[in-house]
Write a protein that holds these residues in place. Structure first.
Motif, short mmCIF file in Angstrom:
data_model
loop_
_atom_site.label_atom_id
_atom_site.label_comp_id
_atom_site.label_asym_id
_atom_site.label_seq_id
_atom_site.Cartn_x
_atom_site.Cartn_y
_atom_site.Cartn_z
N LYS A 107 53.11 43.62 32.06
CA LYS A 107 51.76 43.01 32.67
C LYS A 107 52.32 41.76 33.22
N PHE A 108 53.52 41.29 33.03
CA PHE A 108 53.84 40.03 33.69
C PHE A 108 55.15 39.97 34.44
N HIS A 109 55.58 39.05 35.45
CA HIS A 109 56.70 39.06 36.13
C HIS A 109 57.46 38.05 35.13
N ARG A 110 58.54 38.30 34.71
CA ARG A 110 59.29 37.49 33.70
C ARG A 110 59.71 35.98 34.28
N ASN A 152 59.26 30.45 35.09
CA ASN A 152 59.40 29.25 36.08
C ASN A 152 58.22 28.46 35.71
N ASN A 153 56.98 28.98 35.24
CA ASN A 153 55.83 28.41 35.03
C ASN A 153 56.18 27.70 33.57
N ALA A 154 56.85 28.05 32.61
CA ALA A 154 57.22 27.19 31.29
C ALA A 154 58.24 26.23 31.78
N LEU A 155 59.10 26.48 32.57
CA LEU A 155 60.17 25.45 33.08
C LEU A 155 59.15 24.33 33.68
N LYS A 156 58.34 24.56 34.45
CA LYS A 156 57.49 23.41 35.01
C LYS A 156 56.87 22.43 34.04
N SER A 160 52.76 38.43 23.31
CA SER A 160 53.59 38.74 24.33
C SER A 160 54.84 37.52 24.57
N ILE A 161 54.40 36.38 24.49
CA ILE A 161 55.50 35.43 24.64
C ILE A 161 56.42 35.40 23.67
N TYR A 162 56.02 35.61 22.49
CA TYR A 162 57.42 35.77 21.39
C TYR A 162 58.17 37.30 21.75
N ALA A 163 57.31 38.23 22.07
CA ALA A 163 58.19 39.30 22.56
C ALA A 163 59.34 39.16 23.69
N ASN A 217 60.49 32.47 20.18
CA ASN A 217 59.88 31.12 19.81
C ASN A 217 59.88 30.11 20.91
N LYS A 218 59.09 28.87 20.50
CA LYS A 218 59.04 27.80 21.45
C LYS A 218 60.45 27.38 21.62
N GLU A 219 61.07 27.17 20.75
CA GLU A 219 62.53 26.60 20.86
C GLU A 219 63.55 27.44 21.80
N ALA A 220 63.44 28.83 21.60
CA ALA A 220 64.19 29.89 22.56
C ALA A 220 63.65 29.77 23.63
N LEU A 221 62.16 29.47 23.98
CA LEU A 221 61.79 29.57 25.41
C LEU A 221 62.16 28.20 26.22
N PHE A 222 62.42 27.23 25.45
CA PHE A 222 62.61 25.88 25.95
C PHE A 222 64.16 25.87 26.52
N LYS A 223 64.92 26.35 25.47
CA LYS A 223 66.33 26.85 25.92
C LYS A 223 66.51 27.33 27.15
N GLU A 224 65.78 28.47 27.00
CA GLU A 224 66.08 29.22 28.30
C GLU A 224 65.66 28.55 29.56
N THR A 225 64.71 27.80 29.35
CA THR A 225 64.04 27.01 30.60
C THR A 225 65.22 25.87 30.97
N LEU A 226 65.99 25.17 29.98
CA LEU A 226 66.96 24.39 30.37
C LEU A 226 67.95 24.99 31.03
N GLU A 227 68.41 26.26 30.62
CA GLU A 227 69.51 27.11 31.33
C GLU A 227 69.08 27.15 32.89
N GLU A 228 67.68 27.65 33.04
CA GLU A 228 67.26 27.80 34.22
C GLU A 228 67.25 26.75 35.03
N TYR A 229 66.77 25.63 34.55
CA TYR A 229 67.08 24.27 35.26
C TYR A 229 68.28 24.20 35.62
N SER A 230 69.30 24.05 34.86
CA SER A 230 70.75 23.85 35.19
C SER A 230 71.23 24.56 36.11
#
Length: 196
Positions: A6-9, A14-18, A43-46, A50-63
């Protein structure tokens, strides 16, 4: 038949990154994340953990995005040094509507966490090192093409350029008039990017 997500990953990430880029890790609540990503907590956890994992993924995406932008900018010019100059000039004309903040997300994160917070500070240091290597590679290529003198050290030039990029992006946040920012970028280019 498999269920359609139900969402586009990529959009959600990208929304979390911003969001993290704008507010930082500590100031961002799970409620903020839910609203920005338009997702329920489960859905976010799945999808992201968690928040830390999501943040690390956004850092990688930003890089990845920042490195791609740098490479694409360099590719627009036949001269490496002209590409580096264009990259610096582009930093001062970035449209605020395109970015949540003009400051580099990696530098903001590095300043937000202490060196003891290795789960966050170590990846950021690694990404910044990778970016410095991109600058080094560019100066080495410029040297091979005769755009930079053989007496110059690509590693030192890269470190100096990265330092000035960080400083320039900080100055952009001060809301200095565009003309002054453009002059500042030109001054950096004149002092750092050497003539052969």
């Amino acid at each position: 038949m498999p269920r359609t997500p139900k969402f586009h990953r990529e959009t959600a990430l990208n929304n979390a990154l911003k969001l993290f880029w704008r507010k930082g890790y500590h100031a961002t609540s799970m409620k903020d994340i839910e609203e920005e990503m338009d997702m329920r907590p489960g859905s976010i956890y799945a999808a992201f953990g968690n928040k830390e994992a999501l943040f690390k993924e956004t850092l990688e995406e930003y890089s990845v995005l920042a490195a791609d932008d740098f490479k694409q900018t360099l590719a627009q010019k036949s001269s490496v040094l002209q590409g580096l100059s264009l990259y610096l000039r582009n930093l001062v004309v970035m449209d605020a509507a395109c970015e949540p903040t003009k400051a580099c997300m990696l530098v903001k994160t590095l300043l937000e966490f202490t060196p003891e917070d290795k789960a966050f500070s170590d990846p950021v240091r690694s990404y910044l090192q990778e970016f410095e290597q991109l600058f080094t590679d560019a100066f080495e290529l410029a040297q091979q093409r005769g755009e930079v003198g053989r007496s110059q050290s690509p590693e030192r030039l890269a470190r100096l350029l990265q330092t000035n990029v960080i400083g320039l992006r900080t100055m952009v946040r001060r809301d200095i008039p565009q003309e002054q920012l453009a002059n500042l970028a030109d001054d950096i280019i004149a002092r750092i990017i050497p003539a052969s």
